[in-house]
Design a protein around this motif. Sequence first.
Motif, mmCIF file in Angstrom:
data_model
loop_
_atom_site.group_PDB
_atom_site.id
_atom_site.type_symbol
_atom_site.label_atom_id
_atom_site.label_comp_id
_atom_site.label_asym_id
_atom_site.label_seq_id
_atom_site.Cartn_x
_atom_site.Cartn_y
_atom_site.Cartn_z
ATOM 1 N N GLU A 1 6.644 -1.005 -19.363
ATOM 2 C CA GLU A 1 5.898 0.404 -19.157
ATOM 3 C C GLU A 1 5.976 1.335 -20.208
ATOM 4 O O GLU A 1 6.701 1.348 -21.210
ATOM 5 N N ARG B 1 4.456 2.544 -13.045
ATOM 6 C CA ARG B 1 4.014 1.200 -13.477
ATOM 7 C C ARG B 1 2.472 1.382 -13.892
ATOM 8 O O ARG B 1 1.771 0.269 -14.462
ATOM 9 N N ASP C 1 -4.357 -0.963 -15.688
ATOM 10 C CA ASP C 1 -3.516 -0.942 -14.429
ATOM 11 C C ASP C 1 -4.101 -0.643 -13.118
ATOM 12 O O ASP C 1 -3.543 -0.923 -12.096
#
Length: 889
Positions: free
Chosen positions: A418, A740, A804
């Motif tokens: 992260e 995340r 992501d």
Amino acid sequence: MAGASRGSRAGGKRGGGAASSSAAASACVYYATTALLVALCVAGAYFLTSTSSAAAAADGDAAGGTVTAYRHTTRSSFAYEVTRERAAPAPPRGAGKQAGGESGGGSDEDESQQKGAVAAAAAVLDDPHAKPDEEHGSDEAAGMEEEHRISAAAMEDVKSEDDDSAAAAGAEEAAKEQEAVLEENRDPQLEMPNEQARAAAVEEKNLDGGVEEESNAGQRQREEEQSALDEQTGGGGLRREAQEEPQVDGDERADPQPGEEGEQQRQPEEERSNANEQPHNGDGGDGDKAAAVSEEHREDTDGRGAEDSLVGEARAEDQNKAWATQADQSHREKDRRDGESGGESSGGGGGEEQHEHEWRVCNVKAGADYIPCLDNDKAVKKLRPENFRRYEHRERHCPDEGPTCLVPLPVGYRRPIEWPRSRDMIWYSNVPHTKLVEVKGHQNWVKVSGPHLTFPGGGTQFIHGALHYIDFLQQSARGGIAWGKRTRVVLDVGCGVASFGGYLFDRGVAAVSFAPKDEHEAQVQMALERGIPAISAVMGSKRLPFPSKAFDLVHCARCRVPWHADGGALLLELNRVLRPGSFFVWSATPVYQKLPEDVEIWKAMTSLTKSMCWELASIKKDRLNGVGVAFYRKPTSNECYEARRRQQPPMCSDDDDADAAWYIRLSSCLHRVPTGPSERGARWPADWPRRLRAPPHWLSAARAGVYGKPEPEDFTADHDHWRRVVDRSYLNGLGIDWSRVRNVMDMRAAYGGFAAALREKKVWVMNVVNVDAPDTLPVIFERGLFGIYHDWCESFSTYPRTYDLLHADHLFSKIKERCAVLPVVVEVDRIVRPGGGIIVRDEAGAVGEVEKLLRSLHWDVRLTFSKNDQGVLYAEKSDWRPELVEEPA
């Protein structure tokens, strides 16, 4: 019965004969009264049903026969689908509440989470852009008034018939006949409201795609009520109205007849106006979310009828030719140049295959790093030697049809580290390349440390740290840079591993980096794995995929770029994308070394920049790093161009479109600097962050924006809309673990409102403006954000597993007009990291098609929601890859 008991007691006191007569009279009165009450109830129920059906969308308790079913999928999210029976008569509110109460069998905590999820999903469909159609609204109001008149006349008929029955109630035979008629027409469910509620139609879609059904007793009850009322009133207009209503039987929905769709979607005019006048609030607490469901649905439907205004962009585009598309601009520019063809391959426009696709792993040389448009060996082999000199073999060469195979995972792939730790280290197994370690390890670019690749924060030009180098640049430019205020959007050319851009985040700067996919092995892939914006691109024979006058600063450290070649075409391309008055920062060996090769390059660079009217603002040497930096500034007027003795490079022709950038070849000419007060680029934007919310000064109220409102209002409405949707839905309601999330892409951006709404999160957003959509990318750069032009009928220029979160707002329904959806979903699967996700907001049919494909790819569909033919979906990618391998080409 109570009446019969009282009659028996009276008969006991007065004698046998009197008792018989009194009992008969009481029975007649009772039956007549019962008949009157039942008839009035039936008529009243129909009246309430017909008058409340148009307002069903605003009724959160029992809206138009809509029932919501939930199923837990994880602790933090739900998968649910809302199905709406279009224009079905609404049941009485009490029955709807009772049905809702019996369906919610969970705990109080689960119920509050479910309500919050519904409110969040409803907020996704909220859209303030559309204006109500006044003429259509008046027609709807007239139609509702006519329905009310017919219903009132029907009630009068029923009342008169009941009065006649009451007058004749003295005859026992008449009473018995009336009782028989009522028994024949009476719906047993009218006597059992609890059973009616328990029999409400529920359709729940679980994660495996199965459908669980219960009876549609509520709908059948309404049908039987209508039939009974038709028999009592003689049919007529009421029967005709009932036939126009689509009826639902079991799990099948009747298709509306032609011309009836408008009737099915009617809403009262006063509700439409109230919804549009409703002030939009900001954040609401969890307790407000459940109450906001119906309000959000009303906002979503009232302003646009059955059509989402974002879906209606095509109509706005037809009415507003001021907003050209990038495809239009590029085609015109190509047609203008040497008669070149303006047609681009769309990748096919066929429909989707109906059978389930058999997934296979791609069998390609690039393996887990496959980029279809950059690894097209077949196209590269057709290039001539002169094409290689201009690096055309590193440019995009997309296959005729988008791949439908899946890119494999690297051996030992792990979920990314992260941010901000990822800036300093990543998993080696995710990017298992060591070429840069071997070549640049001693210069603090990248090193191998156990299971990690580590990045000390240095580079060739800033061995002792990127932050020191960044501060040195600001101090050397005499106040002209001001990181994070005046200078917000930066282009880093030949970025290496992008440490310069990665550390600019600490100064409030958004930097997008690019480098080619070449023998240096995965520079851009390392940058994206670290969480730093980057694309795979090269300065070769074609323009960069950005508009003109976009970047506040362009930086190039130790560039191995022949700026002076081909008439200075490459440097002139940087001139195109630079904002007037901005800097080109060049820190390379010719600036500070005296080697023969460097001296010749410096002489050529000096001559070229003078002829381009670039001012050499300063040359500074960093004693700590031992490097020199040259600061060139682009002019803010055309005086220097006009005063040049030697018109080389020449000025571009007036019809040369500087904003045309999609597959447009470079030209060795100078574009004029805009100087008019209403021209884009004529003045510097407001300091960051004020420029984020303020409409650009060159937007005009005399022109319509992409959604049909005056441009400044359109901009503000888009900003407020996405702020509301992100706050109410995306941040809390979809089950996304934002800790995340770092790399985000808006696959179909308009003004950049979605990216602006995420400003407080530690994410960056690549705003993709489709080449067939209004060219709003200049607006995005003006407000301090960045983006790129792209055609989703082709592959994106990024490595696999680099984002992501993707956000697709009405993308797939637009894509279907030009190419197939399947390759686009495969591209989504390619660029999303395992554990990453996608938010799809689109027409319900397009959402369902994407959902089916994602499920076949073993994505975890966490949430589905549909309302008025609009839907939203959130799904997360798994680690699954098929066992079958594609046949070799």
